[in-house]
Scaffold this motif. Structure first.
Motif: not given
Lengths: 113, 902
Positions: B316, B617-619, B634, B637, B690
């Protein structure tokens, strides 16, 4: 008409010229003034007054030999003339006579010359 | 002169016996001295000043000596020492007193006219001062480091056939790689500024206290950051203050707040009642100056953290990297080297971690080192999580300031020449008595410099009065630097220059009058000047029309955002914050208690909010089974509970909401925008995967709602079921707000008595997302008003001028029977023509500019004719009002007065 009275600053400078003797040039006089009176003064102001005192005939001046300290430049050394001497004495005597008429101190103070 | 040149030469040939290294008297001052000083004095004076210089340098410092040298030089400006040639023209010098007296009398004789002239000028100058302060402040960020050229922020760069982007975040383990393999990098520090862990706001208490205090300005950093950014410490050591796990550095003002009068190093702070992990104060730093991009009061160390920030690996990209290079390192070469290091050492590690798209990375991704001074204005447009100044805005402001100043100067010229007939008699008389033209020119220059000085003083006063308002608008804490030694002299210099420039034309113009004509009251010169004059008015009103259009467009756009349907209901929702200090069971209890209160219809425990200040938050996501095949996209989330959608008033377009059933723990609700990305026809029951290989089943689709700024398009969003730690949002169903909030307060106090309740209304937070737009709008409105004022003064000057020129014509017409309204139309017609031209030019330009402004935003309004009609009417109305004063006065004047002298 040329003014021949002495101002306070003029008188101080004249005395400093006498004190410094062979070292009496503008920068030294300004330094001496600052150290004796704790007051700041610019060299220009001193120079201007010395010039005026010269015009009044109280000071004479001449250029002296060069020194390495000043990048080889000569300095203008001032000396008190006879009339300068006289005017200083007159000023002192005048103040003395005033002091002598001053009742509270006249008895207590002793001046030694 | 030859003589004095020799002195300079002898100086350089004979250095003063090397007593002071590098310090010689300032050359410029020396030159100035020799310029005005009598040649015969040069030697002794230069010698004296030299001696003074070296003795000061020895006793104090070279800097002080240099300053003193200037002081001495200035004090040689005495009559006895000046070159007689330079100042021979003493009569002219002594006339200045007389000129000033006449200027003052002229000013007093026509009070209205003078006050317009000076007032307009002062307004222009005030605007200039304020904008210059703003621009200066914006340009002064991060320029105070000793090793300025060695401090950088690392950014990623992606460049592939027109696709170009830069962003900051990197993986944590890059740090040891950089330290081990790049000798050009002396220090590396990771930082975390985005809302992760304890970044941002927290409740703080001292170890021995129970009362929580709400504080903001927390961020994470490696111990090296203090050294890289040269942050001075009052207590503690730069090298070690953050080097122990769980250490914290706090600012001086916070140290005084929590530990007044003592050295707090070694004391402990508890964040959010988490007493298992106290932070030990390792140092106290000076408050970060307002001109650094990095703002905050608490730096938490990333050293040896076991969870959250500091602990993530190659998966990450969570950290912003700051580096300090060794002296003399080449930026380009270093950027190249970073790519090589990545390809040699990092690629394998990434592959082992299962990171996809490595070829893409190898081919198109590189690194960019951003110099620290660029971070604030960020001209490279590097994506990050920080507040930035706007570079465009700085230049637009600078341009506007210059235009306003030019307009004000033009007006000044106009106003000075307009009332020339009165002055013509004076000029004539002066010439008759023997004044030469240069004397007259000098007189008018003195006069305009005098006016300009008054205007600058007035302008300074206006600026200092307007400064607090301006600060509020521009979100700054600017102060007038009146105590700085350069400020007053440079203002005075500016006043003299401006006065000279704007006075030279009127001076030449007025001094040209032939005495006979002037005394007879005949002043010719028309036609030739009128083009310039008219051009000036057209220019000013064009600027006005453009600014009015921009302000109107921004105003409408702002209102459009405020009233747009968002896809959720922001009204009547209260967010209670700071729940992270209480136990999970107490949070549930709080929710139950709150729902029991009258006037509360629903409540949800979730930290993600569709307004600013919530968690982010991003995923990356893929359709199930396509992870190796498709490019990722992206999505935000969010973890929300089953009451979220109802409380926020969101709409499901397909499927169902979360339930409390255990099977829903792997369910996901996506928004329409994400549905478009996934390209699914029938999403319900389909699975997505994800970046952490979590599989989730889509159970619902929520209608797109704006969760970031309305100025951007809605991004993909995925919701999973979970509970928040920090925020509970409640929907109010009554108008008795005061009652509800007080009962909420009581409920809170029962659960958490030693921490004051903290809540916000969601509609307020929504509006706060648009403060920058609001600021831009307000600033444009202010500039419009200023521009209108200045333009009006210009028009006023022109109308005064024309009316004066035509006063005889008007009188004759009146004698012959013209009515007041006919005369007014006659006089106004010419101006209306000019205004019309200005509108015709201004509207297309304003249109183009508005399109440009709106281009960067989504959800924009349509530009329609009403905006342009309104701005045209505003320009017309103001113009008509301005010219009516002089025109009507001329039209109703007694014709006998004007014609009497014939």
């Amino acid at each position: 008409m040329k003014e021949t009275k002495l101002g306070d600053f003029e008188e101080t400078l004249l005395l400093l010229v006498g004190i410094l003797d062979k070292e009496a040039y503008a920068f030294r006089i300004a330094e001496e003034f600052e150290s004796q009176t704790q007051r700041a003064v610019s060299i220009g102001a001193v120079h201007s007054t010395l010039n005026r005192l010269g015009e009044k005939g109280f000071l004479s001046s001449e250029m002296s030999g060069a020194t390495a300290e000043r990048g080889g430049r000569r300095k203008r050394i001032y000396t008190i003339t006879a009339s300068g001497q006289r005017v200083l004495e007159e000023s002192r005597d005048f103040k003395m006579s005033l002091w002598n008429q001053f009742p509270a101190f006249a008895g207590n103070l002793k001046f030694n010359f | 002169m030859k003589n004095s040149k020799n002195h300079i030469n002898s100086e350089s040939n004979l250095p003063p016996s090397g007593r002071i290294k590098g310090g010689t008297p300032p050359r410029l001052a020396e030159k100035l001295l020799l310029w005005f000083l009598k040649d015969e004095l040069a030697e002794e004076v230069l010698g004296d000043l030299d001696e003074k210089f070296y003795s000061t340098a020895e006793k104090h410092s070279t800097r002080k000596a240099k300053r003193n040298y200037w002081f001495q030089v200035i004090h040689y400006l005495r009559p006895f020492a000046l070159k007689s040639t330079k100042f021979r023209n003493l009569t002219a010098t002594f006339m200045i007193g007389h000129f000033l007296k006449i200027s003052w009398r002229t000013l007093l004789r026509r009070k209205v006219f003078s006050s317009i002239k000076i007032g307009g000028f002062a307004i222009g100058i005030a605007a200039c001062i304020l904008i210059s302060l703003f621009v200066r402040h914006e340009l002064s960020y991060d320029k105070h480091y000793r090793h300025q050229e060695q401090i950088f922020r690392i950014a990623n760069q992606y460049s592939n056939a027109g696709d170009f982007g830069r962003w900051t975040n990197l993986q944590g383990p890059f740090k040891p790689i950089l330290e081990d393999y790049v000798p050009e990098i002396e220090l590396v520090a990771k930082t975390v500024f985005w809302k992760w862990g304890d970044v941002g706001e927290n409740h703080v208490r001292k170890q021995e206290s129970v009362n929580n205090i709400y504080e903001s300005g927390f961020f994470y950093a490696d111990p090296e950051l203090l050294e890289i950014l040269e942050i001075p410490l009052l207590y503690g050591d730069q090298k070690t203050a953050l080097s122990q796990p769980n250490s914290i550095v706090i600012s001086k003002s916070k140290a005084e707040k929590f530990f007044p009068g003592t050295n707090p190093v070694g004391e402990q702070l508890i964040l959010n009642d988490n007493s298992n992990q106290p932070y030990t104060i390792g140092g106290v730093m000076e408050d970060l100056p307002s001109t650094t991009h990095l703002q905050g009061d608490y730096i938490l160390t990333l050293k040896d953290r076991k969870s959250g920030p500091g602990s993530t690996g190659w998966c990450c990209s969570n950290y912003t990297f700051y580096i300090k290079t060794i002296a003399g390192a080449n930026k380009k070469a270093l950027e190249q080297k970073l790519v090589e290091i990545r390809d040699t050492y990092v690629m394998d590690l990434l592959a082992a971690e299962g990171v996809s798209e490595l070829d893409d990375m190898r081919n198109y991704r590189s690194f960019y080192l951003q110099p620290i001074a660029n971070v604030h204005l960020n001209p490279e447009e590097i994506g990050d999580y920080q507040q930035h100044g706007q570079e465009d805005l700085v230049w637009i402001f600078g341009g506007i300031a210059l235009i306003i100043l030019v307009l004000a100067c033009l007006n000044f010229i106009n106003l000075s020449t307009a009332k020339s007939i009165q002055r013509a008699k004076e000029v004539g008389l002066r010439k008759v008595v023997g004044s030469v033209r240069t004397g007259l020119i000098r007189q008018f220059l003195v006069e305009s410099i005098f006016y300009s000085l008054i205007s600058v003083i007035l302008g300074l006063a206006i600026a200092s009065i307007a400064l607090p308002t301006f600060n509020q608008l521009a979100d700054k804490t600017l102060v007038l630097p009146v105590n700085n030694f350069w400020f007053i002299p440079s203002l005075a210099l500016a006043a003299i220059i401006i006065g000279f420039i704007s006075g030279i034309y009127p001076a030449l113009y007025l001094s040209r009058f032939s005495p006979i004509d002037a005394l007879k009251g005949k002043t010719k010169t028309r036609g030739k000047n009128s083009l310039v004059r008219n051009g000036m008015v057209v220019f000013q009103f064009t600027a006005t029309v453009i600014l009015v259009i921009c302000s109107l467009v921004l105003h409408k756009q702002f209102n459009h955002y405020m009233n747009q349907s968002l896809g959720y209901e922001k009204d009547q929702v209260i967010n209670i914050l700071g729940l992270n200090t209480i136990e999970a069971s107490e949070r549930d209890l709080l929710k139950e208690e709150l729902l029991r209160l009258p006037g509360i219809s629903s409540a949800t425990l979730a930290d993600y909010l569709p307004v600013s200040g919530g968690r982010i938050t991003n995923a990356a996501f893929w359709n199930e089974g396509r992870k190796e095949l498709d490019p990722s996209f992206e999505a935000a989330t969010w973890r929300v509970d089953e009451d979220y959608i109802e409380t926020m008033g969101m709409k499901l377009t397909q499927g169902r909401n979360f339930t409390k059933q255990a099977s829903d723990s792997s369910a996901i609700i996506i928004n329409e925008s994400m549905l478009n990305q996934l390209l699914l026809d029938d999403p319900i029951g389909k699975q997505v995967v994800d970046m952490f290989n979590n599989k989730r089943t889509i159970i619902g689709v929520v209608k797109d709602f704006n969760f970031e700024s309305l100025a951007t398009n809605v991004r993909p969003l995925a919701m999973t079921r979970g509970k928040g730690f920090n925020t509970i949002s409640i929907k109010i169903s009554t108008n008795e707000l005061a009652e509800v909030t007080s009962s909420i307060g009581k409920t809170w106090d029962n659960i958490k008595p030693n921490q004051p309740i903290r809540y916000s209304f969601m509609d307020d937070r929504f509006e706060r997302m648009y403060t920058s737009l609001l600021k831009a709008k307000n600033i444009f409105i202010i500039f419009s008003i200023l521009s209108i004022t200045v333009a009006c003064l210009g028009l006023f000057a022109l109308s005064a001028y024309t009316v004066e020129q035509r006063s005889k014509e008007v009188s004759v017409r009146k004698v012959l029977g013209a009515s007041v309204s006919r005369l007014f139309t006659l006089l106004a017609k010419d101006f209306i023509k000019l205004i019309f031209i200005a509108i015709v030019i201004g509207i297309p330009v304003g249109w183009a500019l508005s399109e440009e402004i709106l281009q960067g935003m989504a959800n924009t309004i349509d530009l329609n004719w009403s905006i342009f009609l309104v701005s045209a009417l505003v320009a017309f109305g103001i113009a008509l009002f301005t010219i009516s004063y002089e025109s009507v006065r001329a039209a109703i004047a007694n014709p006998a007065e004007k014609l009497r002298s014939e």
